[in-house]
Each structure stands twice: as structure tokens, then as C-alpha cells.
Design a protein around this motif. Structure first.
Motif, mmCIF file in Angstrom:
data_model
loop_
_atom_site.group_PDB
_atom_site.id
_atom_site.type_symbol
_atom_site.label_atom_id
_atom_site.label_comp_id
_atom_site.label_asym_id
_atom_site.label_seq_id
_atom_site.Cartn_x
_atom_site.Cartn_y
_atom_site.Cartn_z
ATOM 1 N N UNK A 142 -2.933 23.457 7.052
ATOM 2 C CA UNK A 142 -2.143 22.543 6.239
ATOM 3 C C UNK A 142 -2.860 21.205 6.051
ATOM 4 N N UNK A 143 -2.560 20.569 4.932
ATOM 5 C CA UNK A 143 -2.988 19.183 4.704
ATOM 6 C C UNK A 143 -1.734 18.330 4.583
ATOM 7 N N UNK A 144 -1.834 17.073 4.975
ATOM 8 C CA UNK A 144 -0.672 16.201 5.066
ATOM 9 C C UNK A 144 -0.851 14.976 4.173
ATOM 10 N N UNK A 145 0.210 14.609 3.465
ATOM 11 C CA UNK A 145 0.242 13.380 2.679
ATOM 12 C C UNK A 145 1.402 12.522 3.166
ATOM 13 N N UNK A 146 1.105 11.248 3.463
ATOM 14 C CA UNK A 146 2.143 10.312 3.894
ATOM 15 C C UNK A 146 2.467 9.353 2.753
ATOM 16 N N UNK A 147 3.761 9.086 2.567
ATOM 17 C CA UNK A 147 4.187 8.063 1.611
ATOM 18 C C UNK A 147 5.172 7.124 2.297
ATOM 19 N N UNK A 148 5.157 5.863 1.881
ATOM 20 C CA UNK A 148 6.128 4.882 2.348
ATOM 21 C C UNK A 148 6.881 4.367 1.131
ATOM 22 N N UNK A 198 7.935 5.987 -1.369
ATOM 23 C CA UNK A 198 7.370 6.686 -2.535
ATOM 24 C C UNK A 198 5.960 6.246 -2.889
ATOM 25 N N UNK A 199 5.328 5.384 -2.072
ATOM 26 C CA UNK A 199 3.955 4.962 -2.321
ATOM 27 C C UNK A 199 3.037 5.580 -1.271
ATOM 28 N N UNK A 200 1.935 6.211 -1.715
ATOM 29 C CA UNK A 200 1.002 6.846 -0.789
ATOM 30 C C UNK A 200 0.367 5.802 0.121
ATOM 31 N N UNK A 201 0.304 6.125 1.415
ATOM 32 C CA UNK A 201 -0.297 5.213 2.388
ATOM 33 C C UNK A 201 -1.521 5.882 3.009
ATOM 34 N N UNK A 202 -2.298 5.092 3.739
ATOM 35 C CA UNK A 202 -3.518 5.594 4.355
ATOM 36 C C UNK A 202 -3.207 6.782 5.258
ATOM 37 N N UNK A 203 -4.029 7.810 5.134
ATOM 38 C CA UNK A 203 -3.771 9.031 5.884
ATOM 39 C C UNK A 203 -4.166 8.887 7.347
ATOM 40 N N UNK A 204 -3.500 9.644 8.206
ATOM 41 C CA UNK A 204 -3.768 9.600 9.637
ATOM 42 C C UNK A 204 -4.754 10.664 10.071
ATOM 43 N N UNK A 205 -4.590 11.144 11.291
ATOM 44 C CA UNK A 205 -5.503 12.116 11.886
ATOM 45 C C UNK A 205 -4.760 13.399 12.179
ATOM 46 N N UNK A 206 -5.365 14.540 11.802
ATOM 47 C CA UNK A 206 -4.748 15.837 12.041
ATOM 48 C C UNK A 206 -5.547 16.613 13.081
#
Length: 363
Positions: free
Chosen positions: A71-77, A79-87
Motif C-alpha cells: 500500500x501507499x499512503x496519502x495524508x491530508x489536513x 483536505x490539503x495534502x501534507x508532507x508524507x511520513x514514513x512507511x
């Protein structure tokens, strides 16, 4: 191959030398141990287990997902995309369970969306609040519905909603008749087509202090609910007049004024028989010319403001008579044949001018 099911190519393979594995047209990085999986063409499942958790001490969000391929993960705050973390992989790659962490720097409503590569093309998402997040939507032309989400680790003893009209208000209104367990509230009695700034304040249990969240929203637009403040009609020639008007009071505008309707016709004619002239925009001049009229004829004139919600209330009816081809005019008022003109008919100004206007061609 480390697994014992010789009838299936799916499993974990141990490679003694560096190599490059290719699966579903996607390169897999060179490594000692690689997982090779077969997935149905219709796609595999993707899910989020346990939702998103927030560690208030470490200021991190954790999203655990399962699925294959990886899986790949997208984070939004909000409704705005934020810097991605670590998987990272939580356990055996065959199980395809992953944990994804994100460091939080700003409060808001965070959404974790997971998806995987072809052929699955599946996705799932879940949401968690950090701090107090607030949103508002118009429920009518005079009301807004306010919704909020408080961080799971916090408990409120009371809520207060403060709001003000961003266009005209110089003071703030507030409402406090809100249940401590509530998550929404409807503000009523607002002005139509008006933007409001809204702040929700949560008083927390113990010595937790308060949490605040803010947003803006605009009530639905309606037609203006009152006539224009003033309308003046003047003769321009024997076949044309000018119409000038003042604004609608702010409290009755009910939204942005997009234009004006000038309705005119011969005195005694039905409303259906009258003509309507549209004037676009909320021009500061607020004036238009009506031409193509018949000389020596009495006309009635009315003006109304327009919003996206419709045409408002028309002004009181004014009457004006077009003159003959040659006439005297004093500040737009026609001097009749007897030469008498009352000051009350033209008003009192510092720039009074007497003009002789003719439509007749020179001899």
C-alpha cells in the motif's frame, strides 16, 4: 524459496546474489529477501485496521493498513495534502500489513488514504482530529450549521460559539446553549447572502484550559428584501430620460448586488406591457439612460436591485413626461410652457444650471 507449498509460486524467496525481480511491470528493488505475490486481475482488498491513532506525547499520527501489492499512503489536513511520513512493514511481507507514521505540526482534521498499485487499484481512508477542528455549511439563507470534532484524548465540559458578520459587524455575537457532548449547532437569525467568521471554543475538563477552532461560511443568497434608498428620473431629450438611484441598505441586500432592473412604460399601461432594462454590476454611478421613448408622453419608472437569488423589491413608482422637441430644462426638470417652475420640483443645489435643449435640426 522458504515456504513449502511447491504448487504455488507465491512466497518468500531468499537470493544469494543481488538480482532484480519484476512483478506486474513494476520493478522491485534489489534485496536479499523479496516477496513475490500473485493477485487476481479483479484486484485485491485494501483496508485500514484500527483507524488513525494520535500520540499526543510524540505528536505523531499512525495509520495501519493491509493489502497487496504494498500500500501507499496519502495524508491530508483539512483536505490539503501534507508532507508524507514514513512507511514500514509491521510483520511478514506475506501478510502485507504496514504502518505509516506522520509527525504533526498543526492541528486540524487529518485523513489517511491508502491505495495499492495495479492490478488491485483499491483504496480506503479514515480520519482523526488533532485539537479542535471546525467547519460550517449554509442550511438556509438565514442559518449556518456549525460542526466540530474534538481530539479523542480531550474532553469538553462546555462549548461556546462566537461569530460576526465580516462585512458590517463591529461586535461579536455568541451562543453558549450547547451540549458538552454535541458536535454540531445551527446558527439562526443571520443575514442572507452574508459571510460570517465563526469560532468554536471548547472548555476542557480539569486544568486542560481551552481549545479553539475557526472557520468562515456564507449564508445562501436571496433577493433583496427592500427597495432602493432613492430614485431620481430626469429628462434628457424628448425621446430619452436618465434614471439614477442609491444603494439598497446593507441589511436588506441579502448577498452581492449583481445588477439592477429598470422597469418603465407609458402611464396607465399594464405591468406586463412595460419594458425592463437590465443594468449589470453594482456600479458606483448607479445610472442608466432609457431611450426610444415617445415625445410629450407620461412614463412611469421603477428600479429594483438584483442578486443571484433573484430580483428584489421595486422602488415606488415615479412619473415623468417627455417634452416637445424644444424645451427648457433646469437641473433635469422641464420648464412648462407657462414658464413657472417651483424650486421644490428641482431641489436646491449650488450648481443650478439653466439649459435650452433642442432636437430640431438647424435651419
Amino acid at each position: 524459496r522458504r515456504n513449502t507449498n511447491a504448487n504455488s509460486p507465491t512466497g518468500i524467496y531468499r537470493c544469494g546474489i543481488p538480482t532484480l525481480a519484476v512483478h506486474d511491470d513494476t520493478d522491485i528493488s534489489v534485496r536479499d529477501t523479496v516477496y513475490v505475490g500473485l493477485y487476481p486481475a479483479s484486484g485485491g482488498d485494501v483496508s485500514i485496521s484500527g483507524g488513525v491513532t494520535f500520540d499526543s506525547d510524540q505528536l505523531t499520527l499512525t495509520c495501519i493498513s493491509t493489502g497487496g501489492p504494498a500500500t501507499t499512503v496519502t495524508w491530508t489536513r483539512d483536505s490539503t495534502t501534507v508532507t508524507q511520513g514514513t512507511q514500514t512493514v509491521l510483520n511478514d511481507p506475506v501478510t502485507a500489513q504496514y504502518t505509516h507514521t506522520l509527525t504533526v505540526t498543526t492541528e486540524g482534521l487529518y485523513t489517511c488514504t491508502v491505495a495499492n498499485n495495479k492490478p488491485s487499484s483499491d483504496s480506503a481512508s479514515t480520519v482523526v482530529a488533532v485539537g479542535l477542528t471546525v467547519s460550517a455549511t449554509p442550511s438556509s439563507s438565514t442559518s449556518l450549521t456549525i460542526s466540530w470534532t474534538l481530539e479523542d484524548s480531550l474532553t469538553a465540559t462546555s462549548y461556546t460559539i462566537s461569530y460576526f458578520n465580516t462585512n458590517t459587524d463591529c461586535f461579536t455575537h455568541s451562543r453558549s446553549d450547547i451540549s458538552p457532548s454535541g458536535t454540531s449547532y445551527t446558527l439562526t437569525g443571520l443575514e442572507e447572502g452574508t459571510e460570517y467568521s465563526i469560532t468554536v471554543t471548547a472548555t476542557l475538563t480539569g486544568n486542560g484550559g481551552t481549545q479553539e477552532g475557526s472557520t468562515t461560511a456564507t449564508t445562501l443568497t436571496a433577493a433583496p428584501s427592500a427597495p432602493l434608498t432613492v430614485v431620481v428620473v430626469r429628462v434628457e431629450s424628448s425621446t430619452s430620460i436618465t434614471v439614477q438611484w442609491g444603494p439598497v441598505e446593507c441589511i436588506h441586500q441579502n448577498g452581492e448586488i449583481t445588477g439592477y432592473m429598470v422597469r418603465y412604460g407609458e402611464e396607465g399601461s399594464s405591468e406586463e406591457a412595460r419594458s425592463v432594462q437590465m443594468v449589470s454590476g453594482d456600479s458606483s454611478g448607479r445610472m442608466t439612460r432609457v431611450s426610444g421613448l415617445t415625445k410629450e408622453t407620461v412614463y412611469t419608472v421603477q428600479v429594483a436591485a438584483v442578486t443571484s437569488g433573484g430580483t428584489g423589491v421595486y422602488s415606488d413608482t415615479l412619473t415623468i413626461q417627455t417634452p416637445a422637441d424644444v424645451f427648457l430644462s433646469l437641473n433635469g426638470a422641464v420648464i412648462p410652457n407657462n414658464g413657472l417652475l417651483y424650486i421644490s420640483d428641482i431641489g436646491s443645489t449650488d450648481d443650478t444650471a439653466l439649459l435650452c435643449i433642442t432636437n430640431r435640426p438647424p435651419p
